[in-house]
Design a protein around this motif. Sequence first.
Motif, PDB file in Angstrom:
ATOM      1  N   ASP A  41      93.184 -31.850   0.349  1.00  0.00           N
ATOM      2  CA  ASP A  41      93.893 -33.416   1.906  1.00  0.00           C
ATOM      3  C   ASP A  41      94.381 -32.242   2.858  1.00  0.00           C
ATOM      4  N   SER A  44      92.499 -33.917   5.632  1.00  0.00           N
ATOM      5  CA  SER A  44      93.161 -35.179   5.927  1.00  0.00           C
ATOM      6  C   SER A  44      94.467 -35.380   7.241  1.00  0.00           C
ATOM      7  N   ASP A  45      94.755 -34.592   7.500  1.00  0.00           N
ATOM      8  CA  ASP A  45      95.513 -33.627   9.314  1.00  0.00           C
ATOM      9  C   ASP A  45      96.788 -34.732   7.921  1.00  0.00           C
ATOM     10  N   PRO A  46      97.539 -34.602   6.727  1.00  0.00           N
ATOM     11  CA  PRO A  46      99.016 -35.552   6.740  1.00  0.00           C
ATOM     12  C   PRO A  46     100.239 -34.687   8.011  1.00  0.00           C
TER      13      PRO A  46
END
Length: 326
Positions: A40, A43-45
């Motif tokens: 996760d 994805s560089d949230p």
Amino acid sequence: MEQLSAGKKLDEAFDKLAQEKSISFELDLDTDVRSLKALDAMSDPEPGEEMPDEIADLFSGVKIDVTVQSKKPIEESGEKDYVGMAVKISNKDGDLTEYRVVGDYTYIRSDVNALGKAMGFPVPSVSDLPPEAGGLKKMLDGGWVKINTKEMEKTTAEMGAEPGTEPAPEPTLDAKAQKQLLDALRQTIAREVEFKTADDKDGAEHITATAPFRTLITKFLGEIRPLAKSLPPGFELPTDNDLKDAPNGKVTADFTLKNGELTEVSVDLAKLAENAKVKKLGLVVRMSEGRTPTAPAGATELDVDEILGGFGAAMMDEEAFFEEAA
């Protein structure tokens, strides 16, 4: 010779499977919380949008049991030929949700509280529902409910359609197009995949198939582009340019055969992450004898309006509670 022999054995095993009228299998996501969180993070949230621990925990141990039954061999079946389906999702804490499609009805049961807790959203309590929502109360308590499948599909389509327009038909893939796609996949595998065989102590035979991921996907899509007109409307194939940044690490699938029949497939996907923190990321499919989906006894019938109205009323009460608390 080993390459040809192993490929032929796999092809024959899949042919046997395609001739069955009922197929049952278990899909197991073989991973852990740390690997999912690392995946996760790649994805560089945005801050606050990171995968919660509860979601990672939910998916790290999830298993999906699937049964599909048709009037014809699976290889020859179109959408209208399927007469039954059953899907059950569970994790280490037990069954989370299950649904079956048998005859004219879809049957559903869920551990709504466990799902709500894992997904991080509030779930209406039975006391929040109006007295007439008896069936919905049973659903919240984990009991079986049933809904007329055609009515549910019609209402769902109408909710997503513009006012005054007829709902668009669901996109489908006919049996001929399915066979063409399968043939294209077989041709790609025969050219791009390296096979090896090994015997197991219990008499099973293992065939490993190894190929660079991006190369395999690019070649397969190249094979099926001429079939694009047969694909459902709105389904667009990615271009070679779309795939240029896809990982090209080698992926190995391990196929287990007993008496020439496919019993298990496992794939290690950790290398595709190209991240040392993603240590465990696999997918396991275990085949079993095809079953016949059956309608559960004692299911309470719901109509779609009752579901929408009941949840709508409960959610309004929930919002009012938070507004008063503020």
